[in-house]
Write an enzyme that holds these catalytic residues in place. Structure first.
Site, PDB file in Angstrom:
ATOM      1  N   ALA A 113       0.796  -1.226   0.000  1.00  0.00           N
ATOM      2  CA  ALA A 113       0.000   0.000   0.000  1.00  0.00           C
ATOM      3  C   ALA A 113       0.827   1.274   0.000  1.00  0.00           C
ATOM      4  O   ALA A 113       0.338   2.326  -0.420  1.00  0.00           O
ATOM      5  CB  ALA A 113      -0.950  -0.004   1.197  1.00  0.00           C
ATOM      6  N   ASP A 137       0.030  -3.883  10.269  1.00  0.00           N
ATOM      7  CA  ASP A 137       1.485  -3.714  10.293  1.00  0.00           C
ATOM      8  C   ASP A 137       2.215  -5.049  10.313  1.00  0.00           C
ATOM      9  O   ASP A 137       3.428  -5.101  10.455  1.00  0.00           O
ATOM     10  CB  ASP A 137       1.909  -2.855  11.478  1.00  0.00           C
ATOM     11  CG  ASP A 137       1.499  -3.464  12.821  1.00  0.00           C
ATOM     12  OD1 ASP A 137       0.915  -4.574  12.825  1.00  0.00           O
ATOM     13  OD2 ASP A 137       1.767  -2.821  13.857  1.00  0.00           O
ATOM     14  N   ASP A 165       0.436  -3.406  -6.029  1.00  0.00           N
ATOM     15  CA  ASP A 165       1.115  -2.261  -6.660  1.00  0.00           C
ATOM     16  C   ASP A 165       2.580  -2.385  -6.266  1.00  0.00           C
ATOM     17  O   ASP A 165       3.028  -1.805  -5.284  1.00  0.00           O
ATOM     18  CB  ASP A 165       0.493  -0.962  -6.167  1.00  0.00           C
ATOM     19  CG  ASP A 165       1.044   0.256  -6.889  1.00  0.00           C
ATOM     20  OD1 ASP A 165       1.747   0.084  -7.899  1.00  0.00           O
ATOM     21  OD2 ASP A 165       0.784   1.383  -6.429  1.00  0.00           O
ATOM     22  N   ASP A 210       1.800  -3.034   4.167  1.00  0.00           N
ATOM     23  CA  ASP A 210       3.078  -2.841   3.482  1.00  0.00           C
ATOM     24  C   ASP A 210       4.173  -3.488   4.316  1.00  0.00           C
ATOM     25  O   ASP A 210       4.133  -3.453   5.565  1.00  0.00           O
ATOM     26  CB  ASP A 210       3.382  -1.353   3.284  1.00  0.00           C
ATOM     27  CG  ASP A 210       4.419  -1.119   2.192  1.00  0.00           C
ATOM     28  OD1 ASP A 210       4.024  -0.793   1.053  1.00  0.00           O
ATOM     29  OD2 ASP A 210       5.625  -1.273   2.473  1.00  0.00           O
ATOM     30  N   GLY A 214      -0.717   4.742   0.705  1.00  0.00           N
ATOM     31  CA  GLY A 214      -2.161   4.542   0.752  1.00  0.00           C
ATOM     32  C   GLY A 214      -2.967   5.254  -0.311  1.00  0.00           C
ATOM     33  O   GLY A 214      -4.197   5.282  -0.240  1.00  0.00           O
ATOM     34  N   GLY A 215      -2.304   5.804  -1.336  1.00  0.00           N
ATOM     35  CA  GLY A 215      -3.044   6.564  -2.348  1.00  0.00           C
ATOM     36  C   GLY A 215      -4.102   5.751  -3.067  1.00  0.00           C
ATOM     37  O   GLY A 215      -5.225   6.227  -3.304  1.00  0.00           O
ATOM     38  N   LYS A 216      -3.769   4.513  -3.415  1.00  0.00           N
ATOM     39  CA  LYS A 216      -4.745   3.696  -4.134  1.00  0.00           C
ATOM     40  C   LYS A 216      -5.832   3.168  -3.196  1.00  0.00           C
ATOM     41  O   LYS A 216      -6.986   3.006  -3.609  1.00  0.00           O
ATOM     42  CB  LYS A 216      -4.046   2.564  -4.885  1.00  0.00           C
ATOM     43  CG  LYS A 216      -3.204   3.073  -6.055  1.00  0.00           C
ATOM     44  CD  LYS A 216      -2.641   1.951  -6.888  1.00  0.00           C
ATOM     45  CE  LYS A 216      -1.853   2.525  -8.069  1.00  0.00           C
ATOM     46  NZ  LYS A 216      -0.679   3.305  -7.632  1.00  0.00           N
ATOM     47  N   CYS A 244       4.842   1.155 -11.653  1.00  0.00           N
ATOM     48  CA  CYS A 244       5.129   2.409 -12.369  1.00  0.00           C
ATOM     49  C   CYS A 244       6.415   2.220 -13.165  1.00  0.00           C
ATOM     50  O   CYS A 244       7.276   3.096 -13.200  1.00  0.00           O
ATOM     51  CB  CYS A 244       5.215   3.591 -11.421  1.00  0.00           C
ATOM     52  SG  CYS A 244       6.399   3.393 -10.073  1.00  0.00           S
TER      53      CYS A 244
END
Length: 422
Positions: free
Chosen positions: A238, A286, A304, A261, A241-243, A357
């Site tokens: 994550a 966590d 991602d 993450d 956390g944008g997505k 990306c």
């Protein structure tokens, strides 16, 4: 600062960036705080100079016949139009300026290369990556890479839990921020020149959660998850956390999202961002077990994956020169492990969305093909068909998988594939 002092500071900053993994923009901010004597015009000049070199390091090195950060600064000043006499007045060895030009440098300044530059110089990318980039773009490598040399716009994602795009566009224009709707994401707003960027985080719109910063390609990848209200979603890598925030809005804040993450420090701001956005369905884990995971099976799993960042070279040009073959192989190993882990958490009939990306097939198509060979209980869905079912205009690169690049669609470089478990 004098022109000579500015040149020496730029040389020193670039040399330090070669020794660190810190992002260039963060290092420049810290440098400015530590060097209060540098005025606003000095800081702007240094930022532009450093980024100019980071974007054009291959061609600047070729212009000077090789060399270090000092040679790159000289070449950038030549590209700006400085004459040999002007350069000698900057490189004098006096005061806070750089040492005087040596004979090799003087010769290189006066005698440009007389042969045509090779493709990696024209495209300003590392030579060792040429086979991979050719796999990605074929004969368009140079054109695609040249599109990576410009400055990226700033894209915002409207948080539909708090605002409507049309209203936010009007509000930003009222603040004299020139903006426009993104052409493909129904959530996006683009600020083409990045004008007014520094003020955006201080606006009431940001403070009340009306928008987040997110490139249009990332917004498109979030939309490709095709989530529905009430579903369970795992954001397995994550980051910030944008997505997760985008998916929560797409679900109308109905259902559950678990954000995890491997580096928990990346998640430290997710809770505050979620509260600001009104996204109460996001939980944070966590560790890889515990009550938050429920049954450990999710309708949608988003991977991602950490990657080379080659798709973000417009924003982070330093990444071009930091990537190594060993680093790339390490990333591919992480991606392979993560997508397999994502499969383990996908409910039968559920979807696994893999995204990076990156522009490199070794991090994208190769990872998917190897995954499908290992997991016959998964099959690939057509991303173009999924996008068509959403009813939005298809962006360039939307086919069986989604492949974005600045040249194709004006976004960051991005890849996404959608897989389904049988």
């Amino acid at each position: 600062m004098t022109p000579a002092a500015r040149a020496q500071a730029a040389i020193e900053i670039l040399a330090k960036l070669d020794e660190t993994q810190q992002a260039a923009d963060r290092y420049l901010r810290e440098w400015a705080r530590a060097h209060r004597y540098a005025g606003s015009k000095d800081r702007a000049w240094l930022r532009d100079r450093v980024y100019d070199v980071l974007r054009h390091r291959a061609s600047f090195g070729w212009r000077m016949g090789g060399g270090d950060t000092r040679a790159a600064i000289i070449a950038s000043l030549i590209a700006e139009g400085k004459s040999a006499d002007e350069l000698e007045r900057i490189f004098t060895g006096e005061g806070y300026g750089p040492p005087a030009l040596n004979e090799d440098e003087k010769r290189a300044i006066l005698t440009p290369p007389d042969s045509p530059p090779p493709d990696y110089v024209r495209g300003d990318y590392p030579l060792w990556l040429e086979p991979e980039l050719t796999r990605a773009f074929g004969t368009r490598v140079v054109e695609e890479m040249q599109a990576m040399q410009g400055r990226a716009p700033v894209d915002l994602r409207v948080n539909t839990l708090r605002a409507e795009r049309s209203v936010l566009l009007t509000g930003l224009e009222g603040l004299d921020i020139k903006c426009e709707p993104t052409p493909y994401s129904p959530w996006g707003i683009r600020i083409p020149s990045a004008e007014g960027l520094s003020a955006l985080q201080h606006t009431q719109f940001f403070q009340t959660g009306a928008f987040e910063f997110q490139d249009e390609a990332s917004q498109i990848a979030s939309l490709l998850c095709a989530v529905k209200p009430g579903q369970s979603v795992l954001d397995l890598a994550a980051g910030g956390g944008g997505k997760s925030l985008a998916i929560a809005a797409a679900m109308g804040n109905s259902g559950e999202i678990l954000a995890f993450d491997d580096k928990p420090e990346r998640l430290r701001d997710v809770g505050a961002r979620a509260r600001r956005a009104g996204a109460s369905i996001i939980k944070i884990a966590d560790r890889r077990s515990g009550p938050a995971w429920g049954t450990g099976q999710f309708d949608i799993v988003l991977v991602d994956a950490p990657c080379s960042g080659t798709g973000t070279w417009r924003r982070n040009p330093e990444l071009k020169w930091r990537l190594t073959p060993d680093r790339l192989q390490g990333l591919i190993g992480t991606q392979t492990w993560l997508i397999d882990d994502g499969a383990r958490h996908t409910v039968p009939g559920g979807r696994l969305v893999y995204a990076t990306c990156s522009l490199l097939p070794s991090e994208n198509e190769d990872v998917i093909e190897a995954f499908l060979a290992r997991h016959p209980n998964f099959h690939r869905l057509d991303a173009g068909e999924i996008w068509g079912s959403l009813g939005f205009m298809a962006p360039p690169g939307m086919a069986r998988e989604f492949r974005a690049s600045p040249l194709k669609g004006g976004t960051d470089g991005f890849f996404a594939a959608v897989l389904q478990r049988t």
